[in-house]
Design a protein around this motif. Sequence first.
Motif, PDB file in Angstrom:
ATOM      1  N   ILE A 136       0.833  -1.208   0.000  1.00 21.05           N
ATOM      2  CA  ILE A 136       0.000   0.000   0.000  1.00 21.05           C
ATOM      3  C   ILE A 136       0.866   1.256   0.000  1.00 21.05           C
ATOM      4  O   ILE A 136       0.593   2.230  -0.708  1.00 21.05           O
ATOM      5  CB  ILE A 136      -0.954  -0.005   1.211  1.00 21.05           C
ATOM      6  CG1 ILE A 136      -1.995  -1.113   1.052  1.00 21.05           C
ATOM      7  CG2 ILE A 136      -1.648   1.359   1.363  1.00 21.05           C
ATOM      8  CD1 ILE A 136      -2.895  -1.299   2.256  1.00 21.05           C
ATOM      9  N   GLY A 137       1.944   1.250   0.794  1.00 20.39           N
ATOM     10  CA  GLY A 137       2.824   2.413   0.849  1.00 20.39           C
ATOM     11  C   GLY A 137       3.464   2.715  -0.499  1.00 20.39           C
ATOM     12  O   GLY A 137       3.567   3.886  -0.896  1.00 20.39           O
ATOM     13  N   VAL A 138       3.896   1.690  -1.202  1.00 20.39           N
ATOM     14  CA  VAL A 138       4.477   1.885  -2.530  1.00 20.39           C
ATOM     15  C   VAL A 138       3.423   2.424  -3.487  1.00 20.39           C
ATOM     16  O   VAL A 138       3.711   3.265  -4.348  1.00 20.39           O
ATOM     17  CB  VAL A 138       5.081   0.568  -3.062  1.00 20.39           C
ATOM     18  CG1 VAL A 138       5.510   0.715  -4.514  1.00 20.39           C
ATOM     19  CG2 VAL A 138       6.274   0.153  -2.208  1.00 20.39           C
ATOM     20  N   GLY A 139       2.190   1.973  -3.323  1.00 22.24           N
ATOM     21  CA  GLY A 139       1.110   2.494  -4.149  1.00 22.24           C
ATOM     22  C   GLY A 139       0.908   3.984  -3.949  1.00 22.24           C
ATOM     23  O   GLY A 139       0.689   4.736  -4.918  1.00 22.24           O
ATOM     24  N   HIS A 140       1.022   4.442  -2.701  1.00 22.65           N
ATOM     25  CA  HIS A 140       0.920   5.875  -2.418  1.00 22.65           C
ATOM     26  C   HIS A 140       2.074   6.635  -3.068  1.00 22.65           C
ATOM     27  O   HIS A 140       1.879   7.749  -3.593  1.00 22.65           O
ATOM     28  CB  HIS A 140       0.917   6.115  -0.914  1.00 22.65           C
ATOM     29  CG  HIS A 140      -0.392   5.826  -0.241  1.00 22.65           C
ATOM     30  ND1 HIS A 140      -1.539   6.530  -0.507  1.00 22.65           N
ATOM     31  CD2 HIS A 140      -0.732   4.897   0.686  1.00 22.65           C
ATOM     32  CE1 HIS A 140      -2.535   6.059   0.233  1.00 22.65           C
ATOM     33  NE2 HIS A 140      -2.067   5.064   0.962  1.00 22.65           N
ATOM     34  N   LEU A 141       3.277   6.064  -3.024  1.00 23.02           N
ATOM     35  CA  LEU A 141       4.419   6.707  -3.681  1.00 23.02           C
ATOM     36  C   LEU A 141       4.170   6.858  -5.179  1.00 23.02           C
ATOM     37  O   LEU A 141       4.467   7.898  -5.775  1.00 23.02           O
ATOM     38  CB  LEU A 141       5.688   5.889  -3.455  1.00 23.02           C
ATOM     39  CG  LEU A 141       6.417   6.007  -2.123  1.00 23.02           C
ATOM     40  CD1 LEU A 141       7.652   5.109  -2.135  1.00 23.02           C
ATOM     41  CD2 LEU A 141       6.817   7.442  -1.821  1.00 23.02           C
ATOM     42  N   ALA A 142       3.645   5.804  -5.788  1.00 21.12           N
ATOM     43  CA  ALA A 142       3.362   5.851  -7.228  1.00 21.12           C
ATOM     44  C   ALA A 142       2.341   6.938  -7.532  1.00 21.12           C
ATOM     45  O   ALA A 142       2.488   7.693  -8.513  1.00 21.12           O
ATOM     46  CB  ALA A 142       2.861   4.490  -7.706  1.00 21.12           C
ATOM     47  N   ASP A 143       1.321   7.044  -6.703  1.00 23.54           N
ATOM     48  CA  ASP A 143       0.303   8.082  -6.911  1.00 23.54           C
ATOM     49  C   ASP A 143       0.917   9.479  -6.816  1.00 23.54           C
ATOM     50  O   ASP A 143       0.578  10.374  -7.604  1.00 23.54           O
ATOM     51  CB  ASP A 143      -0.815   7.938  -5.883  1.00 23.54           C
ATOM     52  CG  ASP A 143      -1.672   6.699  -6.102  1.00 23.54           C
ATOM     53  OD1 ASP A 143      -1.631   6.137  -7.216  1.00 23.54           O
ATOM     54  OD2 ASP A 143      -2.374   6.300  -5.155  1.00 23.54           O
ATOM     55  N   THR A 163       3.573 -12.187   0.015  1.00 27.10           N
ATOM     56  CA  THR A 163       3.487 -12.306  -1.437  1.00 27.10           C
ATOM     57  C   THR A 163       2.628 -11.169  -1.974  1.00 27.10           C
ATOM     58  O   THR A 163       1.405 -11.172  -1.813  1.00 27.10           O
ATOM     59  CB  THR A 163       2.881 -13.660  -1.834  1.00 27.10           C
ATOM     60  OG1 THR A 163       3.680 -14.710  -1.283  1.00 27.10           O
ATOM     61  CG2 THR A 163       2.844 -13.801  -3.349  1.00 27.10           C
ATOM     62  N   VAL A 164       3.290 -10.186  -2.559  1.00 31.88           N
ATOM     63  CA  VAL A 164       2.596  -9.005  -3.069  1.00 31.88           C
ATOM     64  C   VAL A 164       3.043  -8.774  -4.510  1.00 31.88           C
ATOM     65  O   VAL A 164       4.241  -8.722  -4.785  1.00 31.88           O
ATOM     66  CB  VAL A 164       2.936  -7.751  -2.233  1.00 31.88           C
ATOM     67  CG1 VAL A 164       2.179  -6.542  -2.751  1.00 31.88           C
ATOM     68  CG2 VAL A 164       2.617  -7.985  -0.760  1.00 31.88           C
ATOM     69  N   ASN A 165       2.086  -8.627  -5.420  1.00 31.92           N
ATOM     70  CA  ASN A 165       2.415  -8.344  -6.818  1.00 31.92           C
ATOM     71  C   ASN A 165       2.427  -6.838  -7.017  1.00 31.92           C
ATOM     72  O   ASN A 165       1.429  -6.243  -7.414  1.00 31.92           O
ATOM     73  CB  ASN A 165       1.411  -9.018  -7.756  1.00 31.92           C
ATOM     74  CG  ASN A 165       1.862  -8.963  -9.207  1.00 31.92           C
ATOM     75  OD1 ASN A 165       2.648  -8.098  -9.596  1.00 31.92           O
ATOM     76  ND2 ASN A 165       1.356  -9.878 -10.012  1.00 31.92           N
ATOM     77  N   ILE A 166       3.564  -6.223  -6.692  1.00 30.96           N
ATOM     78  CA  ILE A 166       3.684  -4.770  -6.791  1.00 30.96           C
ATOM     79  C   ILE A 166       3.532  -4.313  -8.241  1.00 30.96           C
ATOM     80  O   ILE A 166       2.893  -3.292  -8.526  1.00 30.96           O
ATOM     81  CB  ILE A 166       5.036  -4.297  -6.222  1.00 30.96           C
ATOM     82  CG1 ILE A 166       5.110  -4.602  -4.732  1.00 30.96           C
ATOM     83  CG2 ILE A 166       5.242  -2.805  -6.470  1.00 30.96           C
ATOM     84  CD1 ILE A 166       4.118  -3.854  -3.898  1.00 30.96           C
ATOM     85  N   SER A 167       4.118  -5.052  -9.175  1.00 32.27           N
ATOM     86  CA  SER A 167       4.056  -4.665 -10.584  1.00 32.27           C
ATOM     87  C   SER A 167       2.616  -4.498 -11.048  1.00 32.27           C
ATOM     88  O   SER A 167       2.264  -3.515 -11.707  1.00 32.27           O
ATOM     89  CB  SER A 167       4.767  -5.702 -11.454  1.00 32.27           C
ATOM     90  OG  SER A 167       6.147  -5.723 -11.204  1.00 32.27           O
ATOM     91  N   ALA A 168       1.779  -5.463 -10.693  1.00 32.69           N
ATOM     92  CA  ALA A 168       0.385  -5.398 -11.109  1.00 32.69           C
ATOM     93  C   ALA A 168      -0.353  -4.267 -10.409  1.00 32.69           C
ATOM     94  O   ALA A 168      -1.202  -3.604 -11.002  1.00 32.69           O
ATOM     95  CB  ALA A 168      -0.304  -6.727 -10.825  1.00 32.69           C
ATOM     96  N   ALA A 169      -0.001  -4.030  -9.136  1.00 31.83           N
ATOM     97  CA  ALA A 169      -0.713  -3.020  -8.356  1.00 31.83           C
ATOM     98  C   ALA A 169      -0.463  -1.607  -8.862  1.00 31.83           C
ATOM     99  O   ALA A 169      -1.354  -0.755  -8.807  1.00 31.83           O
ATOM    100  CB  ALA A 169      -0.316  -3.132  -6.888  1.00 31.83           C
ATOM    101  N   ILE A 170       0.750  -1.341  -9.348  1.00 32.40           N
ATOM    102  CA  ILE A 170       1.072   0.041  -9.757  1.00 32.40           C
ATOM    103  C   ILE A 170       1.388   0.148 -11.249  1.00 32.40           C
ATOM    104  O   ILE A 170       1.770   1.215 -11.721  1.00 32.40           O
ATOM    105  CB  ILE A 170       2.248   0.604  -8.940  1.00 32.40           C
ATOM    106  CG1 ILE A 170       3.531  -0.158  -9.260  1.00 32.40           C
ATOM    107  CG2 ILE A 170       1.952   0.582  -7.452  1.00 32.40           C
ATOM    108  CD1 ILE A 170       4.758   0.487  -8.689  1.00 32.40           C
ATOM    109  N   ASN A 171       1.250  -0.953 -11.976  1.00 31.41           N
ATOM    110  CA  ASN A 171       1.461  -0.960 -13.424  1.00 31.41           C
ATOM    111  C   ASN A 171       2.864  -0.474 -13.793  1.00 31.41           C
ATOM    112  O   ASN A 171       3.041   0.414 -14.631  1.00 31.41           O
ATOM    113  CB  ASN A 171       0.405  -0.106 -14.132  1.00 31.41           C
ATOM    114  CG  ASN A 171       0.390  -0.335 -15.638  1.00 31.41           C
ATOM    115  OD1 ASN A 171       0.736  -1.420 -16.105  1.00 31.41           O
ATOM    116  ND2 ASN A 171       0.007   0.683 -16.390  1.00 31.41           N
ATOM    117  N   ALA A 172       3.862  -1.062 -13.152  1.00 29.18           N
ATOM    118  CA  ALA A 172       5.269  -0.742 -13.420  1.00 29.18           C
ATOM    119  C   ALA A 172       6.109  -1.933 -12.967  1.00 29.18           C
ATOM    120  O   ALA A 172       5.683  -2.701 -12.107  1.00 29.18           O
ATOM    121  CB  ALA A 172       5.690   0.522 -12.676  1.00 29.18           C
TER     122      ALA A 172
END
Length: 206
Positions: A136-143, A163-172
């Motif tokens: 979630i924190g990385v998602g806020h950074l991306a925003d 297990t978190v798919n960061i790539s899918a969550a922030i499209n990067a």
Amino acid sequence: MTTRTAAVAVQALLGDPDAVADLIARPGVIRLGHYRLLAGLHTDTFVAFSGIATDTAALDLIANWALGSIAAWQPTDVLAPSTVGVALASTIARRIGARLSLANLGPDGRPNGITSDAIRPGSRVLLVNDIITTGIGVGHLADLARSVGGHVAGVVCFASRATVNISAAINAPAIHIADLDLKAWPAANCSLCRDGQPLKDAVDLN
């Protein structure tokens, strides 16, 4: 390859598995007790990156493991939350010759603003953090990066404890050095709470 330290199983995804495990096994990195993570989950194991972040040689080693992927993303800027992970972000920014910007943290501990106007429209922004649980924190950074016109070039974190798919969550694209086999659970399901064990917030300062 999965390597077990005294308290946790470590699967190195980048770098030398023994060297990665040695970093995790350093005194003060793995802390046992009853902790509330930033995500609100409870756990009996807190990973304190500050036990690594004060060692410049260790930070350079982590950066070395990540640089191959980072180079392909061609970032011009690095953005990190103003937490202990900024030490890794600063090292990576220096190594790739990128501008470093920091994100302010709101009352909930999540990034909610950028401390400078260094990120310009069209900048290719590399997001850097230390330990992730939910992403979630990385998602806020991306925003934040996108809110000022930046393009998220990729994400680098030291370790993931879930297990978190960061790539899918922030499209990067995203990489992290190690997976840690650690459990966390909602407060309502916490046996440590039921046993009356004192609860500490998992706050890590450099």
